[in-house]
Write an enzyme that holds these catalytic residues in place. Structure first.
Site, PDB file in Angstrom:
ATOM      1  N   ASP A 172      -5.918  -3.652  -1.943  1.00  0.00           N
ATOM      2  CA  ASP A 172      -4.558  -3.490  -0.996  1.00  0.00           C
ATOM      3  C   ASP A 172      -3.877  -4.442  -0.516  1.00  0.00           C
ATOM      4  OD1 ASP A 172      -3.417  -2.196   1.460  1.00  0.00           O
ATOM      5  OD2 ASP A 172      -4.465  -0.434   0.940  1.00  0.00           O
ATOM      6  N   SER A 181       0.935  -1.255   0.022  1.00  0.00           N
ATOM      7  CA  SER A 181       0.052  -0.039   0.139  1.00  0.00           C
ATOM      8  C   SER A 181       0.833   1.192  -0.190  1.00  0.00           C
ATOM      9  CB  SER A 181      -1.004   0.040   1.202  1.00  0.00           C
ATOM     10  OG  SER A 181      -2.018   0.784   1.009  1.00  0.00           O
TER      11      SER A 181
END
Length: 295
Positions: free
Chosen positions: A155, A41
């Site tokens: 993510d 991320s």
């Protein structure tokens, strides 16, 4: 005795990840050489621009962001798969930092995303930098997932918030992990920090309420949909990060307090960089002392 070469791992964690920049600054100040990096991320963004040799450019840009500019980078959408397209910010980044194949970067780099259909990590160590980080930052229900082959990517922090197993390590490298899910600050330490979320979240929640009624109604103390999702996700990734640290036992673990900033508090770049530097300085100096590497 260990060398001062570093295999660096940068965790997921929203805008708190700007503290990664401060950690990198302090590592270099203390004479370490970062020889590889992996991230999930926000960790994939910072790690990637560092591996490209573009971190100073990125740092100068992100320091210019105020609350209004951050909100302006939010490309809201009516999609049922997410509230943000997630494209506008990368279009802006490309104007400062052109795309580059990961395999051409100055040091080995890996970005981790989550194959949400097949429940496994997808690791990008080649191909487009922007394609990799766009997948790695796709927060479920907030940023639209990425279609990838016959599946969808979200993510990296969903399954792998601290991707230690995916960083390239050379013999005797110092393993450094930056964990954005550290012990929370006391409430009185973060009251002022939390005030800054009002601008974004008032706009954000108005939007959410008007198009999809995601926020629950009723008692004023009830927890809303997004708050519940946020709290639940934090509990999971905090636990996964702790288990990963316990399993791999990094030589240096730098914990950034989990409530240092909210997900989209990118306007706090200066203070978050300073926080990363301060936390890194303590842990690095302890390591140097313990290993007789102090000058």
């Amino acid at each position: 005795m260990k060398t001062k070469n570093v295999a660096l791992v940068l965790s997921s964690g929203g805008s708190k990840g700007i503290a990664h920049i401060g950690v990198i600054n302090e590592l270099e100040k203390q004479g370490f050489t970062i020889t590889s990096v992996a991230g999930s991320s926000i960790g994939s963004i910072i790690g990637g621009v560092y591996a490209m040799g573009k971190l100073p450019i990125y740092t100068e840009w992100i320091k210019t962001l105020d609350k209004k500019k951050v909100f302006g980078l939010m490309d809201f959408t009516f999609s049922k798969n997410g509230l943000l397209k997630g494209d506008r910010v990368f279009k802006t980044m490309r104007s400062y930092i052109p795309d580059e194949p990961i395999e051409n970067m100055k040091i080995p780099f890996s970005a981790v995303a989550t194959d949400i259909i097949n429940e496994k990590e997808i690791v990008f160590s080649s191909g487009s930098f922007y394609d990799a980080i766009r997948a790695s930052i796709a927060i479920p229900s907030v940023i639209k997932p990425v279609k990838y082959k016959d599946t969808f990517l979200v993510d990296g922090g969903v399954l792998c918030p601290l991707p230690i197993e995916y960083v390239k390590r050379n013999q005797n490298d110092v393993l450094v992990a930056v964990n954005l899910y550290g012990t929370k600050k006391e409430k009185n330490e973060v009251q002022e920090l939390n005030k800054s979320q009002n601008f974004f979240y008032s706009k954000y929640n108005d939007y959410v309420n008007s198009i999809s009624k995601l926020i629950t109604t009723g008692d004023k103390d009830s927890i809303g949909y997004l708050s519940l999702l946020n709290t639940t996700t934090f509990a999971m990734v905090h636990k996964m990060s702790k288990l990963t640290i316990d399993m791999y036992k990094p030589d240096i673990t730098i914990d950034i307090p989990a409530n240092s900033a909210n997900t989209f508090d990118f306007h706090k770049a200066v203070e978050l960089i300073e926080l990363g530097e301060a936390k890194a300085k303590i842990e690095i100096e302890n390591f140097l002392k313990d290993n007789n590497l102090k000058d």
